[in-house]
Design a protein around this motif. Structure first.
Motif, PDB file in Angstrom:
ATOM      1  N   PHE A 173       0.832  -1.208   0.000  1.00 52.20           N
ATOM      2  CA  PHE A 173       0.000   0.000   0.000  1.00 52.20           C
ATOM      3  C   PHE A 173       0.863   1.253   0.000  1.00 52.20           C
ATOM      4  CE2 PHE A 173      -3.236  -3.016   1.161  1.00 52.20           C
ATOM      5  CZ  PHE A 173      -4.400  -2.472   0.660  1.00 52.20           C
ATOM      6  N   GLY A 174       1.910   1.270   0.841  1.00 53.38           N
ATOM      7  CA  GLY A 174       2.750   2.462   0.952  1.00 53.38           C
ATOM      8  C   GLY A 174       3.468   2.774  -0.340  1.00 53.38           C
ATOM      9  N   ALA A 175       4.125   1.765  -0.916  1.00 54.99           N
ATOM     10  CA  ALA A 175       4.895   2.000  -2.143  1.00 54.99           C
ATOM     11  C   ALA A 175       3.952   2.382  -3.289  1.00 54.99           C
ATOM     12  CB  ALA A 175       5.701   0.748  -2.506  1.00 54.99           C
ATOM     13  N   SER A 176       2.764   1.755  -3.362  1.00 55.86           N
ATOM     14  CA  SER A 176       1.808   2.103  -4.419  1.00 55.86           C
ATOM     15  C   SER A 176       1.342   3.550  -4.264  1.00 55.86           C
ATOM     16  CB  SER A 176       0.588   1.194  -4.384  1.00 55.86           C
ATOM     17  OG  SER A 176       0.966  -0.142  -4.509  1.00 55.86           O
ATOM     18  N   LEU A 177       1.108   3.969  -3.037  1.00 56.79           N
ATOM     19  CA  LEU A 177       0.675   5.353  -2.791  1.00 56.79           C
ATOM     20  C   LEU A 177       1.751   6.342  -3.212  1.00 56.79           C
ATOM     21  CD1 LEU A 177      -1.191   5.583   0.644  1.00 56.79           C
ATOM     22  CD2 LEU A 177      -1.991   6.327  -1.598  1.00 56.79           C
ATOM     23  N   ILE A 178       3.000   6.069  -2.797  1.00 60.15           N
ATOM     24  CA  ILE A 178       4.090   6.992  -3.148  1.00 60.15           C
ATOM     25  C   ILE A 178       4.260   7.037  -4.664  1.00 60.15           C
ATOM     26  CG2 ILE A 178       6.566   7.436  -2.932  1.00 60.15           C
ATOM     27  CD1 ILE A 178       6.440   6.075  -0.191  1.00 60.15           C
ATOM     28  N   ALA A 179       4.256   5.838  -5.292  1.00 63.05           N
ATOM     29  CA  ALA A 179       4.444   5.795  -6.745  1.00 63.05           C
ATOM     30  C   ALA A 179       3.309   6.532  -7.450  1.00 63.05           C
ATOM     31  CB  ALA A 179       4.514   4.346  -7.220  1.00 63.05           C
ATOM     32  N   ALA A 180       2.069   6.348  -6.979  1.00 62.98           N
ATOM     33  CA  ALA A 180       0.939   7.032  -7.611  1.00 62.98           C
ATOM     34  C   ALA A 180       1.070   8.544  -7.425  1.00 62.98           C
ATOM     35  CB  ALA A 180      -0.379   6.526  -7.031  1.00 62.98           C
ATOM     36  N   ALA A 181       1.588   8.973  -6.255  1.00 64.38           N
ATOM     37  CA  ALA A 181       1.767  10.406  -6.020  1.00 64.38           C
ATOM     38  C   ALA A 181       2.843  10.976  -6.938  1.00 64.38           C
ATOM     39  CB  ALA A 181       2.123  10.642  -4.547  1.00 64.38           C
ATOM     40  N   VAL A 182       3.958  10.251  -7.072  1.00 64.88           N
ATOM     41  CA  VAL A 182       5.020  10.692  -7.991  1.00 64.88           C
ATOM     42  C   VAL A 182       4.456  10.815  -9.402  1.00 64.88           C
ATOM     43  CG1 VAL A 182       7.199   9.993  -9.077  1.00 64.88           C
ATOM     44  CG2 VAL A 182       6.895   9.711  -6.619  1.00 64.88           C
ATOM     45  N   ASN A 183       3.652   9.805  -9.799  1.00 62.80           N
ATOM     46  CA  ASN A 183       3.061   9.832 -11.131  1.00 62.80           C
ATOM     47  C   ASN A 183       2.064  10.964 -11.293  1.00 62.80           C
ATOM     48  OD1 ASN A 183       4.305   7.840 -12.657  1.00 62.80           O
ATOM     49  ND2 ASN A 183       3.196   6.248 -11.565  1.00 62.80           N
ATOM     50  N   ALA A 184       1.324  11.283 -10.210  1.00 66.87           N
ATOM     51  CA  ALA A 184       0.352  12.369 -10.308  1.00 66.87           C
ATOM     52  C   ALA A 184       1.080  13.674 -10.636  1.00 66.87           C
ATOM     53  CB  ALA A 184      -0.430  12.498  -9.005  1.00 66.87           C
ATOM     54  N   VAL A 185       2.259  13.883 -10.049  1.00 68.95           N
ATOM     55  CA  VAL A 185       3.019  15.116 -10.301  1.00 68.95           C
ATOM     56  C   VAL A 185       3.671  15.072 -11.690  1.00 68.95           C
ATOM     57  CG1 VAL A 185       4.960  16.525  -9.564  1.00 68.95           C
ATOM     58  CG2 VAL A 185       3.435  15.504  -7.856  1.00 68.95           C
ATOM     59  N   PHE A 186       4.506  14.045 -11.918  1.00 70.61           N
ATOM     60  CA  PHE A 186       5.247  14.012 -13.183  1.00 70.61           C
ATOM     61  C   PHE A 186       4.348  13.635 -14.355  1.00 70.61           C
ATOM     62  CE2 PHE A 186       8.703  13.882 -10.143  1.00 70.61           C
ATOM     63  CZ  PHE A 186       9.614  14.747 -10.731  1.00 70.61           C
TER      64      PHE A 186
END
Lengths: 303, 276
Positions: free
Chosen positions: B65-78
């Motif tokens: 859950f944590g890594a998916s959230l961080i990755a999705a957040a990075v993707n939301a920005v970039f």
């Protein structure tokens, strides 16, 4: 697709106005560099890396990887799996799109959501459900064993999970298009005396040709490339139940990097071909959708 | 659920195609998933609870859950920047770059996995620069985030692109002519318009990350309690013939995906209403 800077009509618009609805050139440059840098880091480098690693010891060693009988068996199994799964998903997609796109009935949205279900299920969970049914300790396990049928850790299991993961691909491309195109052309064909099959082959199919091919090519990429679900049910028997992605894993875990990346490079070429065909089909589908909308608008303005 | 045609139609084949659709859907998708739910119902509640609350399983959920959230957040920005640049600016090779965005969809996950590992491993093209800086990328949690960022990126970009294209240029012109700065226009006019699409893309990337297996297992290192993702733990349990354990972990993952699917459908409904 809208063209980049055409946010303001340029005909006769003063230069100042155009500046007001876009960013200063420095910001634009920085954003462009950031975007390209991100894509370069996350897309281009891994892709180039695959080919660089495959060719690290020269063409001779690269080509040698494909003489391995296990590698050839993996390629054959992958082709076989796709040859079963792609036609099945295509036939289902056409049937589902005909029922959903050409008729009105209750529960349509629920049906569309259910068709998309395999997309949200983890590939590993998809593999697991088939083990629970057909595995040795599964629901049908004892019966299958008594009749000498093996599904899990054998080719039928691999085909079954591939059917599961490729299930929505064709249907989800065809349904929106066939809904947008409506039923008038088919109705006209019927009124003029064409049979149902005739109507389908001569009217419907040509209208959805590109969306169909688009779905098929994506379906094929997934069928050939699926890893997680296949990995659960395959049993990793060399030369027997290994597909290409599983062969890549085995070679990689054996520290046979050149051979692993050689097989991987074939799959990467498949991905690149898929992307090229996808872009072409996407363009054709967009034109077909625009045409359907234009006809609809024209009819509305006439009535 | 009663299925019947609401309007009489001159077109034939409803019965046949509907029959094929429902039959094949039931056989390939619904029955197998029902088998999973049934299997979990036969697991005693205490055993189910103990499996799910096991520290190793909890650690894998936290990582997934944590890594998916961080990755999705990075993707939301970039992903937002990528979509913005692809829709609004023109530069040579834009069409090619646009087509390349789908690479993570098309590339088999095992290939992405070994390619990313080779890049970020200590001797790799990027790893050899990162390791001296004290940033070990491969075989640790950062590696999981990297793989999930790769796999989730097209979801954000492809959801945002149509939303950005649909934005009415007149709104921006109005904002500009009323004296808003570019940043104000972005925050007050553009961002609210594309927020539903941005959230949908985020949720799609997150959902994909939760279930992802192939691209992660190579780069993660798979150390229990540290870098072991939940899907891998399902496979581990299965290899130990612990069907009940595997089922318990899978049911939790499946419930999470269904909740996300529901959230995504509601987001899409919201964004459709938003755009009307």
């Amino acid at each position: 697709m809208a063209t980049g800077t055409a946010t303001v009509p340029t005909s006769g618009a003063p230069a100042q106005q155009r500046v007001a609805t876009t960013e200063p050139w420095l910001v634009r440059g920085m954003l462009t560099v950031t975007a390209l840098g991100f894509l370069g880091l996350f897309l281009l480098m891994p892709l180039v890396g695959v080919f660089a690693q495959a060719l690290a010891k020269g063409w001779g060693v690269y080509l040698q990887s494909f003489r391995d009988p296990d590698a050839l068996a993996a390629i054959r199994l992958t082709l076989f799996t796709a040859a079963v799964a792609v036609p099945m998903s295509t036939a289902f997609g056409l049937a589902a799109a005909w029922a959903i796109g050409k008729f009105q009935f209750r529960g349509k949205n629920v049906l569309i959501t259910l068709i998309d279900l395999p997309f949200t299920v983890s590939p590993v969970v998809a593999g697991l459900v088939f083990v629970l049914i057909f595995g040795r300790n599964g629901w049908l396990g004892p019966w299958l064993q008594a009749h000498g049928i093996q599904i899990i850790y054998a080719v039928p299991g691999i085909v079954l999970v591939t059917l599961f993961v490729t299930f929505p691909f064709v249907a989800r491309e065809l349904i929106p298009l066939m809904q947008a195109q409506g039923t008038e052309e088919e109705e006209a064909a019927r009124v003029l005396g064409a049979s149902g099959w005739h109507t389908f082959w001569r009217v419907t199919l040509p209208n959805v040709k590109w969306a169909l091919l688009y779905g098929v090519i994506l379906c094929n990429a997934r069928a050939m490339g699926e890893f997680g679900a296949v990995s659960v049910v395959s049993g990793h028997i060399r030369g027997n139940t290994n597909t290409m992605p599983l062969q890549v894993e085995i070679l990689y875990n054996d520290y046979n990097f050149v051979a692993a990346f050689s097989i991987a490079s074939l799959l990467a070429v498949l991905a690149l071909v898929t992307l090229v065909l996808k872009s072409v089909f996407e363009w054709k589908v967009a034109r077909q959708l625009a045409l359907a909308e234009r006809i609809e608008d024209a009819e509305e303005s006439l009535s | 659920m009663q299925i019947r045609v609401l309007q009489r139609s001159v077109l034939p084949g409803f019965g046949l195609t509907m029959g094929v659709t429902v039959f094949y859907l039931g056989l390939i998708v619904l029955l197998p998933l029902a088998a999973l739910v049934l299997k979990s119902a036969t697991v005693p509640w205490q055993q189910f609870w103990d499996t799910v609350c096991d520290p190793r399983v909890m650690a894998s959920y936290r990582l997934s859950f944590g890594a998916s959230l961080i990755a999705a957040a990075v993707n939301a920005v970039f992903g937002f920047i990528v979509a913005w640049v692809l829709v609004r600016y023109s530069f040579p090779g834009r069409k090619l770059v646009d087509a390349m965005v789908d690479l993570p969809f098309a590339l088999p996950t095992a290939v992405s996995g070994i390619a990313l590992t080779a890049l970020y491993a200590p001797g790799g093209w990027l790893g050899r620069w990162l390791t001296p800086l004290g940033i070990p990328a491969a075989y640790c949690r950062l590696g999981v985030v990297i793989a999930l960022t790769f796999i989730g990126m097209p979801f954000v970009v492809r959801t945002l692109q149509p939303a950005l294209e649909d934005l009415d240029p007149e709104l921006e012109e109005a904002a500009a002519s009323l004296g808003a700065s570019r940043l104000q226009t972005f925050r007050r006019v553009l961002l609210p318009g594309i927020l539903p699409a941005l959230l949908t893309g985020f949720a799609l990337a997150f959902a994909r990350g939760l279930g992802e297996y192939g691209s992660v297992v190579f780069i993660a290192g798979n150390m229990p309690m540290k870098t072991e993702i939940a899907p891998l733990l399902i496979i581990t349990k299965l290899e130990q013939y612990d069907y009940a354990g595997a089922t318990a972990i899978a049911v939790v993952m499946l419930s999470a995906s269904f909740l996300l699917l529901l959230a995504i459908n509601m987001l899409q409904w919201w964004s459709r209403r938003h755009s009307e």
